[in-house]
Design a protein around this motif. Structure first.
Motif, PDB file in Angstrom:
ATOM      1  N   ASP A  15     -21.596 -23.498 -65.855  1.00  0.00           N
ATOM      2  CA  ASP A  15     -20.273 -23.342 -66.453  1.00  0.00           C
ATOM      3  C   ASP A  15     -19.319 -22.727 -65.441  1.00  0.00           C
ATOM      4  O   ASP A  15     -19.702 -22.355 -64.328  1.00  0.00           O
ATOM      5  CB  ASP A  15     -20.344 -22.531 -67.754  1.00  0.00           C
TER       6      ASP A  15
ATOM      7  N   ASN B   3     -17.970 -27.067 -70.487  1.00  0.00           N
ATOM      8  CA  ASN B   3     -18.570 -25.730 -70.564  1.00  0.00           C
ATOM      9  C   ASN B   3     -17.506 -24.650 -70.654  1.00  0.00           C
ATOM     10  O   ASN B   3     -17.654 -23.680 -71.393  1.00  0.00           O
ATOM     11  CB  ASN B   3     -19.490 -25.468 -69.367  1.00  0.00           C
TER      12      ASN B   3
ATOM     13  N   LYS C 284     -16.059 -24.652 -74.204  1.00  0.00           N
ATOM     14  CA  LYS C 284     -17.012 -24.078 -75.154  1.00  0.00           C
ATOM     15  C   LYS C 284     -17.033 -22.562 -75.020  1.00  0.00           C
ATOM     16  O   LYS C 284     -17.048 -21.849 -76.018  1.00  0.00           O
ATOM     17  CB  LYS C 284     -18.412 -24.654 -74.940  1.00  0.00           C
ATOM     18  N   ARG C 285     -17.028 -22.058 -73.780  1.00  0.00           N
ATOM     19  CA  ARG C 285     -17.004 -20.610 -73.544  1.00  0.00           C
ATOM     20  C   ARG C 285     -15.781 -19.975 -74.196  1.00  0.00           C
ATOM     21  O   ARG C 285     -15.849 -18.931 -74.812  1.00  0.00           O
ATOM     22  CB  ARG C 285     -16.913 -20.351 -72.066  1.00  0.00           C
TER      23      ARG C 285
ATOM     24  N   SER D 173     -28.849 -29.522 -65.432  1.00  0.00           N
ATOM     25  CA  SER D 173     -27.767 -28.866 -66.158  1.00  0.00           C
ATOM     26  C   SER D 173     -26.612 -28.618 -65.202  1.00  0.00           C
ATOM     27  O   SER D 173     -26.785 -28.639 -63.986  1.00  0.00           O
ATOM     28  CB  SER D 173     -28.236 -27.547 -66.781  1.00  0.00           C
TER      29      SER D 173
END
Length: 110
Positions: free
Chosen positions: A43, A95, A98-99, A40
């Motif tokens: 973020d 990321n 999206k946050r 992964s």
């Protein structure tokens, strides 16, 4: 060297366990394990905290030696208020976006 590998290297240099780092970042130890194993991508907020914990600049995680070998689609440019352009790996940018969307949804609900 990947972001996960660099984080692992910093963690070991600071004689810190995955659990120690996870505690400092307020994440699960499995998150650190997945990041270090390149399963992964952290973020932007986690990367910011990592930079603070290890006292390194974000640029430390950008592989300048391989920057010419990376496909342009893998990186995105973001203009800054001071006129410079920063290159951020695509996964981290996704990321971040999206946050921001999640935060906007919370704000609209309230």
């Amino acid at each position: 060297m990947s972001v996960g590998t660099k984080i692992r290297k910093l963690r070991l240099q600071h004689k810190m366990s995955q659990e120690d780092l996870a505690h400092k970042l307020n994440v699960a130890q499995t998150s650190i394990s997945n990041i270090e194993a390149n399963k992964s991508i952290p973020d932007f907020l986690i990367m910011h905290k990592i930079c603070q914990v290890f006292e390194v600049d974000f640029e430390y995680f950008i592989d300048k030696n391989n920057s010419n070998k990376v496909k342009k689609a893998e990186y995105s440019n973001i203009g800054c208020t001071n006129g410079t352009i920063n290159t951020i790996p695509e996964g981290i940018l996704e990321n971040m976006l999206k946050r921001i969307e999640d935060i906007e949804k919370i704000i609209v609900v309230k």
